[in-house]
Design an enzyme around this catalytic site. Sequence first.
Site, short mmCIF file in Angstrom:
data_model
loop_
_atom_site.label_atom_id
_atom_site.label_comp_id
_atom_site.label_asym_id
_atom_site.label_seq_id
_atom_site.Cartn_x
_atom_site.Cartn_y
_atom_site.Cartn_z
N TYR A 167 0.82 -1.22 0.00
CA TYR A 167 0.00 0.00 0.00
C TYR A 167 0.86 1.27 0.00
O TYR A 167 0.42 2.31 -0.46
CB TYR A 167 -0.87 0.03 1.27
CG TYR A 167 -2.18 -0.72 1.18
CD1 TYR A 167 -2.54 -1.46 0.05
CD2 TYR A 167 -3.07 -0.66 2.25
CE1 TYR A 167 -3.75 -2.14 0.00
CE2 TYR A 167 -4.29 -1.33 2.20
CZ TYR A 167 -4.63 -2.07 1.09
OH TYR A 167 -5.82 -2.72 1.05
N CYS B 216 -3.08 -0.96 9.79
CA CYS B 216 -2.21 -0.46 8.73
C CYS B 216 -2.17 1.06 8.84
O CYS B 216 -3.21 1.72 8.67
CB CYS B 216 -2.80 -0.89 7.38
SG CYS B 216 -1.93 -0.19 5.97
N ASN B 217 -1.01 1.59 9.15
CA ASN B 217 -0.89 3.05 9.30
C ASN B 217 -1.14 3.75 7.97
O ASN B 217 -1.73 4.83 7.93
CB ASN B 217 0.53 3.41 9.76
CG ASN B 217 0.84 2.89 11.15
OD1 ASN B 217 0.78 3.61 12.12
ND2 ASN B 217 1.16 1.61 11.26
N CYS C 110 4.65 1.73 10.97
CA CYS C 110 4.11 0.80 9.97
C CYS C 110 4.00 -0.52 10.72
O CYS C 110 4.94 -0.92 11.42
CB CYS C 110 5.08 0.66 8.80
SG CYS C 110 4.67 -0.71 7.70
N THR C 111 2.86 -1.20 10.58
CA THR C 111 2.65 -2.40 11.40
C THR C 111 3.57 -3.55 10.99
O THR C 111 3.71 -4.52 11.74
CB THR C 111 1.18 -2.85 11.33
OG1 THR C 111 0.80 -2.98 9.94
CG2 THR C 111 0.27 -1.86 12.01
N HIS C 112 4.19 -3.44 9.83
CA HIS C 112 5.18 -4.47 9.46
C HIS C 112 6.44 -4.38 10.34
O HIS C 112 7.14 -5.38 10.52
CB HIS C 112 5.63 -4.30 8.00
CG HIS C 112 4.68 -4.90 7.01
ND1 HIS C 112 3.45 -4.36 6.73
CD2 HIS C 112 4.78 -6.00 6.22
CE1 HIS C 112 2.84 -5.10 5.81
NE2 HIS C 112 3.63 -6.10 5.49
N1 DGL Z 1 1.51 -2.42 7.21
C1 DGL Z 1 1.23 -1.23 6.54
C2 DGL Z 1 1.35 0.01 7.39
O1 DGL Z 1 1.18 -0.07 8.59
C3 DGL Z 1 1.50 -1.01 5.08
C4 DGL Z 1 2.62 -1.67 4.37
C5 DGL Z 1 2.47 -1.54 2.86
O2 DGL Z 1 1.60 -2.22 2.30
O3 DGL Z 1 3.19 -0.72 2.26
O4 DGL Z 1 1.59 1.08 6.93
#
Ligand code: DGL
Length: 280
Positions: free
Chosen positions: A41, A73-74, A192-194
Site C-alpha cells: 500500500y 495499517c498506518n 508501519c505495522t510491518h
Molecule cells: N503495514 C502497513 C502500514 O502499517 C503497510 C505496508 C504496505 O503495504 O506498504 O503502513
Amino acid sequence: MNPSVLVFDSGVGGLSVLQQIRKRSPGLTLNYLMDSAAFPYGIKRDEVLVKRVLDVCQAAVDELSPGVLVIACNTASTLALPALREVLNIPVVGVVPAIKTAASHCSSGHIGLLATPATVNRSYTDDLIRDFAGHCQVSRFGSSELVRWAEEWLLNDEPSAQRQAQLREHLKSWIEHNSNTVPAMSHVVLGCTHFPLLREQLEQLWPHIHWVDSGEAIARRVASLLPGSEELSSKGALNCYWTDRHQVPQGAINYLSALSDVINQGCLGPDFVIQDIESV
Ligand code: DGL
C-alpha cells in the site's frame, strides 16, 4: 459464539497488532484479512488506495460480520479512516503512528518516525506531530524495503546475520546521524505495522533506541469496545483470509498457527479479487 474482530492490513504487518489483541483478549474470534492482491500500500496513490480500502473492507464486513474492524495499517488508517467510519456501521479502530506516546516518553526532545513513504508524507502525520510532538524535533524516514523484508522474512529462514547486515546498511546513516546530533534521537516510532515484526533485530542493532509501536494500545481499545472480552473462558478461533487467489500467504498462516490452530483460511470470495490490480 465469542464476539469477532476483523484485523485488516495489506500484508503480514497487521499480525503484529493481532498478536497483541490475542494476548489481551484470547477469547475473541480473530479474522485476519490481508489485501495481498494490492500489496504494498505504501507506494500507491491516495485516491486509488481510499477506494481500494473501502471496497475490500466493506465486502469483508458484509461477509464476516465482525463486531469491530481494526485497520492494522498506518498507511490506510492515516488516509481512509473518516471514509470507512462513514460507510460502516461498526466501530472502526485505526492504527496510526504512536507519535503521542513517543513524544510523552522522550526526555531528549528528539524522536524518529520510521514508516512507509506514504505515511511519512501524509498531512495526518503532520497533524499528529503538530498536536502531540510540538516540543520535539521529529526526524522522518520512509521505507518500503522494510515492508518487503518483513513479508519475506516471515516466510524464509535466512540466517539472521544476513538480515542484520541488510538492516544495518539500510538504516545506519539515518540512525547514526540523528543519534549524534544534539538533542540525540532517543525514541523511534515504528509507524508501519510491518516494522514490529523486525523489532528483535532492530533492538539488537541499536539497543540505545526505544522502539515504540501502537500494538498494545490498540489491544486495549478493542477490549474496551467489547466489554467482557478479556474474561471469556473459551479460546477464540483464528481465521486467515487474503485477496490474491493465486498465492497462499504461507508466512501469515505459519505465524497464526504458532498462536493457535487456524480454523478457516482462504481467498475471501472471487468478488474480492480486483482484476485490474495493475491499474492500482
Ligand atoms: N503495514 C502497513 C502500514 O502499517 C503497510 C505496508 C504496505 O503495504 O506498504 O503502513
